[in-house]
Design a protein around this motif. Structure first.
Motif, mmCIF file in Angstrom:
data_model
loop_
_atom_site.group_PDB
_atom_site.id
_atom_site.type_symbol
_atom_site.label_atom_id
_atom_site.label_comp_id
_atom_site.label_asym_id
_atom_site.label_seq_id
_atom_site.Cartn_x
_atom_site.Cartn_y
_atom_site.Cartn_z
ATOM 1 N N SER A 58 -11.263 -73.435 87.719
ATOM 2 C CA SER A 58 -12.460 -74.259 87.587
ATOM 3 C C SER A 58 -13.423 -73.919 88.708
ATOM 4 O O SER A 58 -13.006 -73.723 89.857
ATOM 5 N N ALA A 65 -14.221 -77.705 90.972
ATOM 6 C CA ALA A 65 -13.094 -78.529 91.421
ATOM 7 C C ALA A 65 -13.451 -79.446 92.585
ATOM 8 O O ALA A 65 -12.863 -80.521 92.731
ATOM 9 N N THR A 87 -14.643 -74.291 82.821
ATOM 10 C CA THR A 87 -13.263 -73.966 83.177
ATOM 11 C C THR A 87 -12.819 -72.731 82.391
ATOM 12 O O THR A 87 -13.436 -72.345 81.394
ATOM 13 N N SER A 140 -12.550 -69.935 77.673
ATOM 14 C CA SER A 140 -13.384 -70.567 78.691
ATOM 15 C C SER A 140 -14.397 -71.495 78.044
ATOM 16 O O SER A 140 -14.899 -71.237 76.949
#
Length: 466
Positions: free
Chosen positions: A243, A246, A266, A289
């Protein structure tokens, strides 16, 4: 002391004393040397950097010149410096802490980059483009997480923070980090993948599937967790979840990629590596993704920054990006790739990759597009001199091959043509720690547009390792 607890007759004792007398000078010299070595060891123990950490580094200087029929970029001197601290606490784990500095330019519009000088406007949006060098960051002067200015002009930044450790299960290793790249986990397969010693272009060093969603941003953009499973000597399976958001607890106006480790943009990817014989290495890749806006995050061509060409939404009547529409068009991407190397002889290898990308809109109009890219190359080991390497590379950069629904295949004002990339380099080892790499690559129909002139990028790269 030598004969305590041992029965020695008089003859042996006389012989021993005679030998000691005969070699008295040599024994004295040896004793002095041992004392000297003990002193040096004690000094090193008292002054060593760390008992658990080793330092290694790489410094790259590169002269770069680029030209086309109508546009020229000034010759520039680019650099990148990396220092890596490799720490092991148990002998079976590894904590990598990496610092870097560089002086590449390239803002959100591409201004300040070679790509922006040759192909300004649409073809340099988000500093994407086919002129990028192997060691050039994907986002040189801005952070796509919040659109703030990022490190540049040789400011120091943390580009890698990754911990690799055993799972307790045989042949299964785990890793986690807040600044990581897919290339940290997946074997490259390509023999000239080294950013400082291999091919000179970003296009030639890795299969693009590894680059999805900033997977190889070169600035530690992604946080990731994953595993490495050595199934056998011939089969290896690796996977990660990453990610780029995050560290962001709540999405703000400028957090265009989303927020949270499980929210926003992500990627989940895997690579199966096969070694059917000592001559062959094969890598099979898949990645899924999700992107909070209309991008792919590859850092390779203009399609990465605006893959779905939706007239009136992501592209205006002149073919230029509509930023608001790009931000309001989230997409998901299914990526398939394969990479192989065949060692024809001990010093010659044939290598290549192929990749296919399926991009679909998640919100708004129903739209989808498909993209392909491929590369083939020859790698020469110990060419003309032991330790020297060379490469010849030809391939097709990322190219849109299909569009459905509201998406069009070609933007207004674009003469759609298949792009090609031709590259050659020679890496000369001056010493074990210094190498010089002259090389060049030619771009035909750059950015899939026949209106763009053929471009030439020349590089003279010097790399120091320690």
């Amino acid at each position: 002391r030598l004969i305590v607890g041992t029965e020695v007759d008089d003859t042996e004792l006389v012989t021993l004393r005679r030998l000691i007398e005969e070699f008295e000078a040599e024994l004295a010299t040896l004793g002095a040397r041992v004392d000297n070595l003990e002193g040096r060891v004690a000094f090193l123990e008292d002054h060593q950097f760390s008992t658990t950490t080793k330092l290694n580094g790489e410094v790259i200087f590169s002269l770069v010149g680029a030209t086309s029929d109508e546009e020229d970029a000034n010759i520039i001197l680019a650099d990148r410096v990396r220092l890596n601290l490799n720490t092991s606490f148990t002998g079976q784990d590894l904590l990598i802490t990496g610092l870097q500095a560089y002086n590449f330019g390239g803002d959100i519009t591409g201004a300040g980059s070679v790509q922006g000088a040759l192909f300004p406007g649409r073809d340099a949006f988000l500093s994407e483009g086919s002129t990028k060098l192997s060691f050039e960051p994907q986002f040189p002067e801005f952070n796509p997480q919040d659109l703030s200015e990022s490190a540049g002009s040789n400011d120091v930044e943390l580009y890698k923070l990754l911990y690799i450790f055993p799972s307790g299960v045989n042949n299964l290793t785990l890793f986690a980090g807040t600044a990581a790249e897919a290339s940290d986990a997946f074997p490259a397969i390509i023999p000239f993948s080294s950013e400082g010693q291999g091919a000179i272009s970003r296009f030639a060093t890795l299969n693009p599937v590894l680059r999805v969603s900033g997977g190889t941003s070169q600035t530690g953009l992604a946080s990731a967790v994953g595993f490495i499973w050595g199934i056998s000597d011939a089969i290896d399976l690796r996977a990660l979840y990453g990610s780029v958001n995050a560290a962001i607890p709540e999405q703000g106006d400028n957090n265009i990629l989303g927020s949270g480790f499980f929210g926003g943009s992500t990627v989940a990817s895997a690579q199966l590596t096969l070694k059917p014989s000592s001559q062959f290495d094969i890598g099979l890749n898949y990645a899924y993704s999700y992107h909070d806006l209309n991008i792919m995050g590859l850092g390779l061509t203009r399609f990465s920054s605006n893959p779905l060409n939706i007239p009136g939404r992501t592209v205006d009547g002149d073919g230029n990006p509509i930023v608001g529409g790009i931000l309001d068009t989230p997409v998901h991407v299914n990526s398939l790739g394969a990479t192989a190397t065949w060692r024809i002889s001990p010093k010659i290898s044939l290598t290549g990759y192929g990749a296919y990308f399926f991009v679909d809109a998640v919100a708004g109009a129903d739209a989808s597009s498909d993209f392909t890219t491929w590369m083939a190359g020859l790698h020469f080991q110990d060419l003309f001199k032991e330790g020297n390497t060379a490469g010849l590379i030809f391939g097709q950069p990322l190219h849109r091959v299909e569009a459905d629904g509201a998406a069009d295949l070609t933007e207004p004002g674009v003469d759609r043509e298949t792009p090609y990339h031709l590259e050659a380099f020679y890496n000369f080892k001056v010493s074990d720690n210094v190498s010089i790499t002259p090389g060049a690559f030619v771009l035909f129909n750059p950015e899939s547009d026949g209106n763009n002139d053929t471009a030439l990028v020349g590089v003279l790269r010097t790399t120091f390792t320690f």
